[in-house]
Design an enzyme around this catalytic site. Structure first.
Site, PDB file in Angstrom:
ATOM      1  N   CYS A 207       2.610  -2.622  15.569  1.00  0.00           N
ATOM      2  CA  CYS A 207       2.504  -2.278  14.148  1.00  0.00           C
ATOM      3  C   CYS A 207       1.784  -3.384  13.384  1.00  0.00           C
ATOM      4  CB  CYS A 207       3.911  -2.068  13.586  1.00  0.00           C
ATOM      5  SG  CYS A 207       3.949  -1.868  11.795  1.00  0.00           S
TER       6      CYS A 207
ATOM      7  N   GLU B 239       0.819  -1.206   0.000  1.00  0.00           N
ATOM      8  CA  GLU B 239       0.000   0.000   0.000  1.00  0.00           C
ATOM      9  C   GLU B 239       0.855   1.260   0.000  1.00  0.00           C
ATOM     10  OE1 GLU B 239      -1.974  -1.561   3.431  1.00  0.00           O
ATOM     11  OE2 GLU B 239      -0.855  -0.239   4.744  1.00  0.00           O
TER      12      GLU B 239
ATOM     13  N   CYS C 276       0.227   2.240   8.723  1.00  0.00           N
ATOM     14  CA  CYS C 276       1.113   1.112   8.542  1.00  0.00           C
ATOM     15  C   CYS C 276       0.484  -0.283   8.440  1.00  0.00           C
ATOM     16  CB  CYS C 276       2.094   1.126   9.704  1.00  0.00           C
ATOM     17  SG  CYS C 276       3.597   0.269   9.335  1.00  0.00           S
TER      18      CYS C 276
ATOM     19  N   CYS D 187       3.559   8.269   1.007  1.00  0.00           N
ATOM     20  CA  CYS D 187       4.153   7.327   1.959  1.00  0.00           C
ATOM     21  C   CYS D 187       4.161   5.969   1.258  1.00  0.00           C
ATOM     22  CB  CYS D 187       3.273   7.311   3.209  1.00  0.00           C
ATOM     23  SG  CYS D 187       3.726   6.057   4.393  1.00  0.00           S
TER      24      CYS D 187
ATOM     25  N   CYS E 213       6.893  -7.190   6.897  1.00  0.00           N
ATOM     26  CA  CYS E 213       8.085  -6.674   7.567  1.00  0.00           C
ATOM     27  C   CYS E 213       8.573  -7.737   8.538  1.00  0.00           C
ATOM     28  CB  CYS E 213       7.753  -5.392   8.330  1.00  0.00           C
ATOM     29  SG  CYS E 213       9.185  -4.594   9.101  1.00  0.00           S
TER      30      CYS E 213
ATOM     31  N   CYS F 123       7.620  -5.472  15.367  1.00  0.00           N
ATOM     32  CA  CYS F 123       7.241  -4.521  16.427  1.00  0.00           C
ATOM     33  C   CYS F 123       5.778  -4.793  16.791  1.00  0.00           C
ATOM     34  CB  CYS F 123       7.421  -3.083  15.946  1.00  0.00           C
ATOM     35  SG  CYS F 123       9.112  -2.753  15.392  1.00  0.00           S
TER      36      CYS F 123
HETATM   37  N1  SAH Z   1      10.194   0.137   9.374  1.00  0.00           N
HETATM   38  C1  SAH Z   1      10.235   1.576   9.379  1.00  0.00           C
HETATM   39  C2  SAH Z   1       9.004   2.206   8.741  1.00  0.00           C
HETATM   40  C3  SAH Z   1       7.772   1.844   9.501  1.00  0.00           C
HETATM   41  S1  SAH Z   1       6.315   2.824   9.442  1.00  0.00           S
HETATM   42  C4  SAH Z   1      10.363   2.078  10.796  1.00  0.00           C
HETATM   43  O1  SAH Z   1      10.138   1.298  11.707  1.00  0.00           O
HETATM   44  O2  SAH Z   1      10.700   3.235  10.989  1.00  0.00           O
HETATM   45  C5  SAH Z   1       6.690   4.396  10.028  1.00  0.00           C
HETATM   46  C6  SAH Z   1       6.423   4.671  11.509  1.00  0.00           C
HETATM   47  O3  SAH Z   1       5.111   4.309  11.934  1.00  0.00           O
HETATM   48  C7  SAH Z   1       7.396   3.932  12.408  1.00  0.00           C
HETATM   49  O4  SAH Z   1       7.922   4.824  13.344  1.00  0.00           O
HETATM   50  C8  SAH Z   1       6.490   2.924  13.083  1.00  0.00           C
HETATM   51  O5  SAH Z   1       7.016   2.512  14.303  1.00  0.00           O
HETATM   52  C9  SAH Z   1       5.207   3.707  13.209  1.00  0.00           C
HETATM   53  N2  SAH Z   1       4.031   2.877  13.473  1.00  0.00           N
HETATM   54  C10 SAH Z   1       3.794   1.611  13.104  1.00  0.00           C
HETATM   55  N3  SAH Z   1       2.604   1.178  13.560  1.00  0.00           N
HETATM   56  C11 SAH Z   1       2.064   2.199  14.231  1.00  0.00           C
HETATM   57  C12 SAH Z   1       0.835   2.385  14.935  1.00  0.00           C
HETATM   58  N4  SAH Z   1      -0.044   1.401  15.029  1.00  0.00           N
HETATM   59  N5  SAH Z   1       0.603   3.595  15.512  1.00  0.00           N
HETATM   60  C13 SAH Z   1       1.511   4.588  15.405  1.00  0.00           C
HETATM   61  N6  SAH Z   1       2.683   4.485  14.770  1.00  0.00           N
HETATM   62  C14 SAH Z   1       2.962   3.313  14.186  1.00  0.00           C
END
Ligand code: SAH
Length: 370
Positions: free
Chosen positions: A135, A108, A359, A121, A128, A132
C-alpha cells in the site's frame, strides 16, 4: 486526464486544526456557541446551512443577522481543507481531489459517479501506521490523525460537488461513503465515530445518509471492531484480510501479529450479529503471492458459513513495488473456487488508476515533487 493546480508552498504550521461544529455532538455545538458569545440556537442554524444546504456562502444565511453571519460562520465552520489539485478520468465520472490541511498536511479523496450511485472514498488519517507493504500510504508512515472536522469536510465537499452539478450528468446526491482512502479508520476511533454520526444523523445535525451506504474498512483492529458494534451506528464493515493464513498475513498486514485471522473473523462475525450487516472481506490479488488456488480453497472453507462477501481487488502496483496484479486466469480460478463454496464474490473495478486513484498514490506523487 486534466489537472488543475490551485495553491502551493504555504509555510507548514504545527498547531492544532481549528475547531469546527463537525468535531462536536449537537449538544456540544450549542454549548460551544454559547461559550463563544453566540446564542446557542445559532449552532443548529449553522448546522442546517452546513449539512442540509451544504452552503459555504454565509452571505446567504438569512436567518442570522447580516452583521453576524461572517463572524459566526468563521467561528463555527472554519475552512479546514483547501483544494490543491483535482484530477479527473472516466470522462469526469471519477475525480480525485488532493487537499491541504491547515498545517500543510496533504490528504486525498476520490469521488466516483456510477449509474445508480455516487461514492466518495475519504481519508481518516494523513499517512498510516499499519505498514502494509503493498500500500502506497503504508510506505510513508503516519503523519497524524485527522480531526472529525477534517474528515467531514471531505464528505461535505463531495456532497456539494454533487449538488452543484460538478460531475457530468447533472446535479445529483452523494449516496455512499467509504473509509478507504488514506489511513486506518479504527486507529483514529473517536474522530471516525464522530464523523459517522455527522454522516448518518438526520438533518439538521448531520447529512442524513443511510448507515447501510457507509463502509468502514479496517486492517482488523479487533478492539476497534468490538467497540464500533456498540455505537448503534450499524454501518457496513470491510475487513482487509488479503490472505486466509496467518503466516503470509503476518507480512502483508503486519498488525496480524497482534490480531490474527481467527480473531479478526470472530470480531467481524460478532459485528455482523449485532448490527445485522453482512461484512466484506477485502482481498488484493497479488501475482504468485496470495492468489494460489489452495488459498482460495482455504478462504472458501473459512467463509462458507459466515455472512460475508469477498471483494477481490486487482493489485494496483505502487511505484517501485516488485509485486503486480494476478494473471487473468488465476483471478478467474480464484473466483471459481470461492463460488464453489457458495461465497459471494465480486472483483472490484479499477477506476481511477490513471489518476493514481489507489490508496495514497496521489499524495505520494505530490510529495515526490517537493
Ligand atoms: N486502512 C484501511 C483502509 C485502507 S484502503 C484498511 O486497511 O482496510 C482500502 C483497501 O485498499 C484496503 O483493503 C487496502 O488493503 C487496499 N489497498 C491498499 N493498497 C492497495 C493496492 N496497491 N492495490 C490494491 N489494494 C490496495
Amino acid at each position: 486526464m486534466t489537472e488543475i493546480k490551485l495553491i502551493f508552498d504555504e509555510p507548514v504550521q504545527k498547531k492544532k486544526a481549528p475547531k469546527h461544529i463537525a468535531d462536536l455532538s449537537p449538544a456540544e455545538r450549542k454549548e460551544w456557541a454559547k461559550e463563544l458569545g453566540f446564542q446557542p440556537f445559532r449552532a443548529s442554524q449553522v448546522a442546517t446551512h452546513y449539512f442540509t444546504h451544504l452552503s459555504n456562502t454565509p452571505a446567504e444565511w438569512s436567518d442570522i443577522p447580516a452583521d453576524q453571519r461572517e463572524a459566526i460562520a468563521e467561528a463555527l465552520t472554519p475552512k479546514l481543507i483547501e483544494l490543491v489539485t483535482t484530477r479527473t478520468t472516466d470522462g469526469g465520472m471519477t475525480r480525485k481531489d488532493l487537499w491541504k490541511l491547515h498545517d500543510g498536511t496533504l490528504v486525498e479523496s476520490v469521488l466516483m459517479r456510477y449509474s445508480d450511485r455516487v461514492t466518495v472514498c475519504i481519508s481518516s488519517q494523513a499517512g498510516c501506521g499499519m505498514n502494509c507493504p503493498f500500500c502506497a500510504t503504508g510506505q510513508a508512515g503516519l503523519t497524524r490523525n485527522l480531526t472529525a472536522g477534517e474528515i467531514t469536510e471531505q464528505i461535505v465537499a463531495a456532497a456539494r460537488a454533487c449538488a452543484d452539478g460538478e460531475l457530468p450528468g447533472g446535479p445529483t446526491r452523494l449516496s455512499n461513503i467509504v473509509f478507504m482512502g488514506m489511513g486506518e479508520p479504527l486507529a483514529n476511533y473517536n474522530a471516525v465515530v464522530r464523523t459517522l454520526h455527522n454522516i448518518t444523523d438526520p438533518n439538521p445535525d448531520g447529512l442524513g445518509i443511510s448507515a447501510r451506504s457507509v463502509t468502514v474498512s479496517t486492517v482488523g483492529l479487533v478492539n476497534g471492531i468490538e467497540k464500533l458494534m456498540d455505537e448503534g451506528i450499524n454501518c457496513t464493515l470491510a475487513v482487509s484480510l488479503h490472505t486466509p493464513d496467518d503466516e503470509l498475513r503476518n507480512t502483508l498486514v503486519p498488525i496480524n501479529n497482534r490480531f490474527n485471522v481467527r480473531e479478526v473473523l470472530t470480531a467481524a462475525d460478532a459485528y455482523e450479529k449485532k448490527t445485522g450487516r453482512r461484512y466484506s472481506i477485502e482481498y488484493a490479488l497479488i501475482r504468485d503471492i496470495n492468489d494460489q488456488s489452495w488459498r482460495s480453497d482455504l478462504l472458501g472453507r473459512l467463509l462458507k458459513n459466515r455472512n460475508a462477501h469477498v471483494n477481490l481487488i486487482p493489485l494496483n502496483p505502487t511505484p517501485g513495488s516488485k509485486w503486480t496484479a494476478s494473471r487473468r486466469e488465476d483471478e478467474a480460478e480464484f473466483v471459481r473456487i470461492l463460488e464453489s463454496y457458495g461465497v459471494p464474490v465480486t472483483v472490484r473495478d479499477t477506476r481511477g488508476r490513471e489518476i493514481d486513484g489507489a490508496c495514497g498514490q496521489l499524495a505520494a506523487a505530490e510529495k515526490g515533487k517537493e
